[in-house]
Write a protein that holds these residues in place. Structure first.
Motif, PDB file in Angstrom:
ATOM      1  N   LEU A 128       0.812  -1.218   0.000  1.00 33.64           N
ATOM      2  CA  LEU A 128       0.000   0.000   0.000  1.00 33.64           C
ATOM      3  C   LEU A 128       0.843   1.263   0.000  1.00 33.64           C
ATOM      4  O   LEU A 128       0.339   2.358  -0.256  1.00 33.64           O
ATOM      5  CB  LEU A 128      -0.942  -0.008   1.205  1.00 33.64           C
ATOM      6  CG  LEU A 128      -1.969  -1.152   1.194  1.00 33.64           C
ATOM      7  CD1 LEU A 128      -2.724  -1.205   2.513  1.00 33.64           C
ATOM      8  CD2 LEU A 128      -2.932  -0.990   0.033  1.00 33.64           C
ATOM      9  N   ALA A 132      -0.375   5.097  -1.156  1.00 39.26           N
ATOM     10  CA  ALA A 132      -0.795   5.966  -0.052  1.00 39.26           C
ATOM     11  C   ALA A 132       0.317   6.937   0.341  1.00 39.26           C
ATOM     12  O   ALA A 132       1.504   6.642   0.184  1.00 39.26           O
ATOM     13  CB  ALA A 132      -1.187   5.123   1.155  1.00 39.26           C
ATOM     14  N   LEU A 155      -2.585  -0.083   6.328  1.00 37.44           N
ATOM     15  CA  LEU A 155      -2.740   1.332   6.656  1.00 37.44           C
ATOM     16  C   LEU A 155      -3.330   1.448   8.055  1.00 37.44           C
ATOM     17  O   LEU A 155      -4.302   0.770   8.393  1.00 37.44           O
ATOM     18  CB  LEU A 155      -3.658   2.015   5.640  1.00 37.44           C
ATOM     19  CG  LEU A 155      -3.221   1.943   4.179  1.00 37.44           C
ATOM     20  CD1 LEU A 155      -4.228   2.654   3.285  1.00 37.44           C
ATOM     21  CD2 LEU A 155      -1.826   2.535   3.995  1.00 37.44           C
ATOM     22  N   LYS A 339      -7.670   3.369   1.662  1.00 38.78           N
ATOM     23  CA  LYS A 339      -7.053   4.687   1.808  1.00 38.78           C
ATOM     24  C   LYS A 339      -8.066   5.705   2.321  1.00 38.78           C
ATOM     25  O   LYS A 339      -7.767   6.523   3.199  1.00 38.78           O
ATOM     26  CB  LYS A 339      -6.486   5.156   0.460  1.00 38.78           C
ATOM     27  CG  LYS A 339      -5.228   4.440   0.017  1.00 38.78           C
ATOM     28  CD  LYS A 339      -4.874   4.754  -1.426  1.00 38.78           C
ATOM     29  CE  LYS A 339      -4.701   6.233  -1.673  1.00 38.78           C
ATOM     30  NZ  LYS A 339      -4.339   6.525  -3.076  1.00 38.78           N
ATOM     31  N   ALA A 343      -7.995   7.695   6.037  1.00 37.26           N
ATOM     32  CA  ALA A 343      -7.545   9.079   5.880  1.00 37.26           C
ATOM     33  C   ALA A 343      -7.900   9.891   7.126  1.00 37.26           C
ATOM     34  O   ALA A 343      -8.840   9.547   7.857  1.00 37.26           O
ATOM     35  CB  ALA A 343      -8.189   9.708   4.645  1.00 37.26           C
TER      36      ALA A 343
END
Length: 441
Positions: A128, A132, A155, A339, A343
């Motif tokens: 990722l 990202a 993430l 993502k 966030a």
């Protein structure tokens, strides 16, 4: 006892007992240990359905994030598959990863499992870091999910900075201070001081109440503030039985387990939930993600009676990641969703709903818990308390078998003492035998 026999006993024991999040859970709300699904998109006809495998309550559905994303992306349907316990969830994930099929498009990974995922399953997850902006997350959070060759397999979702949640109505009846600042001062710097307050509470405890929910709760909280856990960071060798952090956490937990101050409840079991509803214990070591859980389980009768004070030491308990398995059928769409969910803006929305504390520092200045949550916890400055803890949490190293070692200590060793009347030495011995099985020794 033969290895195969010991392994069978270990598997039965660990299946019978719920794992704590050694940092372990993002939370828990289902009463079942079986996977359940929440299809938030209605008919998926003509749409791409993305599945998300989670354990406990991540807050995405509760904060309306799935509905929001599907509105922004009409071609996407989201289905969340929830397994209550991470000790049930993770073995299933490992089996499916190895088979190369049956995985969800996005798989949650608990912090206690992230090292195992990084060291043994990295090839099964998408990198990722290529898609990202890694600067959004805390450096130490990224580091936990990064392989030696720089591949980022997950993430960061939340982290678990610690506080003490307490019933000020019960404290008042026990003749103790109810002011959060005064209480934090009384136990500042040492979890043993927190236990000392418990001894005072029990002298005039309201009938049918105990000071704390469980000795395991205290153990996990104390260990979460230690610089050394079960593995040596430099050598990656198991040091659980010589770790200073483990010994101190064990000793304070044994003080609780051998006293009358514990309700002797196993966290995330039904009796524990009922303990909230019945106000049967006065305090609980409370990572940020537990705020929403307490509010849910205590119900209307708890509003204004619960408060939050700083913990004895800065401590972390819990935190997770979202990974995208390479076996998934919709990798591009899954990466975009992972993502978006992690966030800063979305992490802030989850915090507003259930106080799950973000792993994205840029969100901190704008964090606002829901008004009803603030009122529920007596207008405590929740954001400040957890943020102050998050800033000084020691960096901890999690080994490949960190979670099962923790489960052996809490759900075998400590429970032997707390619920079965064994001595601390006998509890330690039981945990040691269990850990030998975990490590295949």
């Amino acid at each position: 006892m033969g290895t195969s026999t010991r392994r069978s006993r270990r598997l039965m024991a660990l299946t019978a007992v719920a794992a704590l999040a050694t940092g372990l859970l993002a939370g828990c709300s289902s009463d079942s240990d079986n996977s359940s699904s929440n299809d938030n998109g209605g008919s998926a006809k003509g749409k791409t359905t993305l599945t998300i495998g989670t354990f406990g309550v991540f807050g995405y559905k509760q904060a309306g994030l799935y509905d929001e994303y599907m509105k922004l992306h009409p071609d996407i349907n989201i289905k969340e598959n929830v397994t209550t316990r991470t000790d049930v969830y993770w073995p299933k994930v490992l089996t499916r990863l190895q088979a190369g099929s049956g995985t969800d498009d996005i798989q949650a990974i608990e912090v206690g499992n992230i090292t195992e995922a990084v060291q043994t399953q990295a090839s099964k997850f998408v990198d990722l870091g290529k898609d990202a902006d890694k600067s959004q997350w805390l450096d130490w959070k990224n580091a936990q999910a990064t392989t030696k060759d720089g591949k980022l397999i997950g993430l960061g979702t939340d982290i678990g900075p610690m506080a003490i949640c307490y019933r000020k109505d019960l404290f008042q009846k026990a003749g103790l201070p109810t002011d959060r600042t005064q209480l934090a001062t009384m136990w500042k710097g040492d979890w043993a001081k927190y236990v000392d307050v418990g001894k005072q509470y029990m002298k005039k405890a309201p009938k049918g109440t105990k000071f704390v929910d469980s000795a395991s709760s205290v153990y996990n909280a104390a260990l979460g503030g230690a610089s050394e856990r079960y593995y040596d960071k430099g050598s990656d060798k198991v040091v659980w039985d010589t770790s200073d952090g483990v010994k101190k956490a064990w000793n304070v937990a044994m003080t609780v387990a051998t006293s009358n101050m514990s309700a002797k409840l196993k966290q995330f079991d039904k009796p524990w939930d009922q303990g909230y509803a019945n106000a049967s214990f006065a305090t609980v070591a409370c990572p940020a993600w537990m705020i929403g859980y307490i509010e849910q389980k205590s119900g209307d009768s708890g509003k204004g009676n619960w408060d939050v004070a700083a913990a004895p030491t800065a401590s972390n308990w819990g935190g997770s990641f979202l990974g995208v398995p390479t076996a998934g059928k919709h990798q591009k769409e899954a990466i975009a969703l992972a993502k978006w969910l992690t966030a800063p803006e979305q992490q802030a929305k989850v915090f507003a709903k259930q106080a799950s504390f973000p792993s994205t520092p840029s969100a901190y200045s704008s964090l606002k818990p829901a008004a009803d949550t603030t009122a529920y916890f007596s207008n405590a400055p929740i954001t400040q308390i957890f943020a102050d803890s998050a800033k000084t949490i020691p960096s901890q190293y999690f080994g490949i078998k960190d979670q099962p070692i923790n489960t052996a200590i809490t759900d075998v060793g400590i429970l032997q003492v707390e619920q079965k009347g064994k001595t601390p030495d006998q509890g330690w011995s039981a945990a040691k035998n269990e850990i030998k099985d975990v490590l295949g020794q």
